[in-house]
Design a protein around this motif. Sequence first.
Motif, PDB file in Angstrom:
ATOM      1  N   VAL A  64       3.995  -0.527  -3.074  1.00 22.09           N
ATOM      2  CA  VAL A  64       3.515   0.723  -3.664  1.00 22.09           C
ATOM      3  C   VAL A  64       2.016   0.835  -3.425  1.00 22.09           C
ATOM      4  O   VAL A  64       1.283  -0.155  -3.541  1.00 22.09           O
ATOM      5  N   GLU A  65       1.563   2.041  -3.099  1.00 21.51           N
ATOM      6  CA  GLU A  65       0.141   2.288  -2.914  1.00 21.51           C
ATOM      7  C   GLU A  65      -0.357   3.252  -3.987  1.00 21.51           C
ATOM      8  O   GLU A  65       0.241   4.308  -4.202  1.00 21.51           O
ATOM      9  N   TRP A  66      -1.452   2.856  -4.636  1.00 22.73           N
ATOM     10  CA  TRP A  66      -2.120   3.713  -5.605  1.00 22.73           C
ATOM     11  C   TRP A  66      -3.258   4.446  -4.903  1.00 22.73           C
ATOM     12  O   TRP A  66      -3.681   4.064  -3.810  1.00 22.73           O
ATOM     13  N   SER A  67      -3.780   5.496  -5.517  1.00 25.92           N
ATOM     14  CA  SER A  67      -4.859   6.253  -4.905  1.00 25.92           C
ATOM     15  C   SER A  67      -6.100   5.375  -4.748  1.00 25.92           C
ATOM     16  O   SER A  67      -6.313   4.415  -5.498  1.00 25.92           O
ATOM     17  N   GLU A  68      -6.945   5.699  -3.768  1.00 26.03           N
ATOM     18  CA  GLU A  68      -8.169   4.936  -3.540  1.00 26.03           C
ATOM     19  C   GLU A  68      -9.065   4.957  -4.770  1.00 26.03           C
ATOM     20  O   GLU A  68      -9.675   3.952  -5.127  1.00 26.03           O
ATOM     21  N   VAL A  69      -9.142   6.100  -5.414  1.00 28.08           N
ATOM     22  CA  VAL A  69      -9.982   6.219  -6.606  1.00 28.08           C
ATOM     23  C   VAL A  69      -9.474   5.286  -7.702  1.00 28.08           C
ATOM     24  O   VAL A  69     -10.245   4.569  -8.351  1.00 28.08           O
ATOM     25  N   ARG A  70      -8.162   5.277  -7.892  1.00 28.51           N
ATOM     26  CA  ARG A  70      -7.547   4.432  -8.937  1.00 28.51           C
ATOM     27  C   ARG A  70      -7.851   2.961  -8.684  1.00 28.51           C
ATOM     28  O   ARG A  70      -8.185   2.212  -9.609  1.00 28.51           O
ATOM     29  N   MET A  71      -7.749   2.538  -7.440  1.00 27.55           N
ATOM     30  CA  MET A  71      -7.956   1.136  -7.120  1.00 27.55           C
ATOM     31  C   MET A  71      -9.440   0.777  -7.095  1.00 27.55           C
ATOM     32  O   MET A  71      -9.818  -0.343  -7.437  1.00 27.55           O
ATOM     33  N   ARG A  72     -10.270   1.702  -6.687  1.00 27.63           N
ATOM     34  CA  ARG A  72     -11.701   1.430  -6.626  1.00 27.63           C
ATOM     35  C   ARG A  72     -12.291   1.197  -8.010  1.00 27.63           C
ATOM     36  O   ARG A  72     -13.252   0.436  -8.179  1.00 27.63           O
ATOM     37  N   GLU A  73     -11.718   1.844  -9.001  1.00 27.74           N
ATOM     38  CA  GLU A  73     -12.215   1.708 -10.372  1.00 27.74           C
ATOM     39  C   GLU A  73     -11.762   0.411 -11.034  1.00 27.74           C
ATOM     40  O   GLU A  73     -12.303   0.027 -12.078  1.00 27.74           O
TER      41      GLU A  73
END
Length: 198
Positions: A64-73
């Motif tokens: 599963v891939e989460w959004s870049e923003v979600r993971m960056r935070e």
Amino acid sequence: MRHRIGAAQDSGSLFPEWLCRVAIAMIILAYVVLRPIAARTGEVRQPTEQEVKVALLYKFAKFVEWSEVRMREAKTFRICILGRNPFGEALGLLEGKQIKDMPLAVHFAREPAEVGACHIVFVGRDWAERFDEVLATLGSRGVLFVGDVSGFAQRGGVLEFSLENGRVGFAINPDAARREGLAISSKLMRLARVVDGN
């Protein structure tokens, strides 16, 4: 009670083809996490239903891939248990693990408002029956909601564990995944029973 995760032994099996594919996948997905159990105890045994589910919670994140923003935070990858914890000591399998190059942390929550920062939320039976309240509280925050109550995926959960003839399988609601901004690998989709939401 212990549950088998192997595939059927012959082509005359009563199990449907999709369930046999899932059974094979369970071995592949769970092996990395479950192998240390045998190494530590010196015993050879089938994993319990809860051990398989915990192993899969860990392995699902790889598909599963989460959004870049979600993971960056995020500084840690959070798996949260909302409501009653059905896994008990099986959660010890996750100790010291990493997901997507981040340390894995397990959190326990009593209320939906406490899981907004979680990546994967297992929804206990007490809250699964009121899942509409969970969605109303959180909105779409990029959460992989997992449950094991029948009909959970149809009610808006992303992934639902099932148990048939002693084997753990799972269903996926693609619409719910899109609602949460999650991209699920086609490899995982092929192993799942796909359901539509209401």
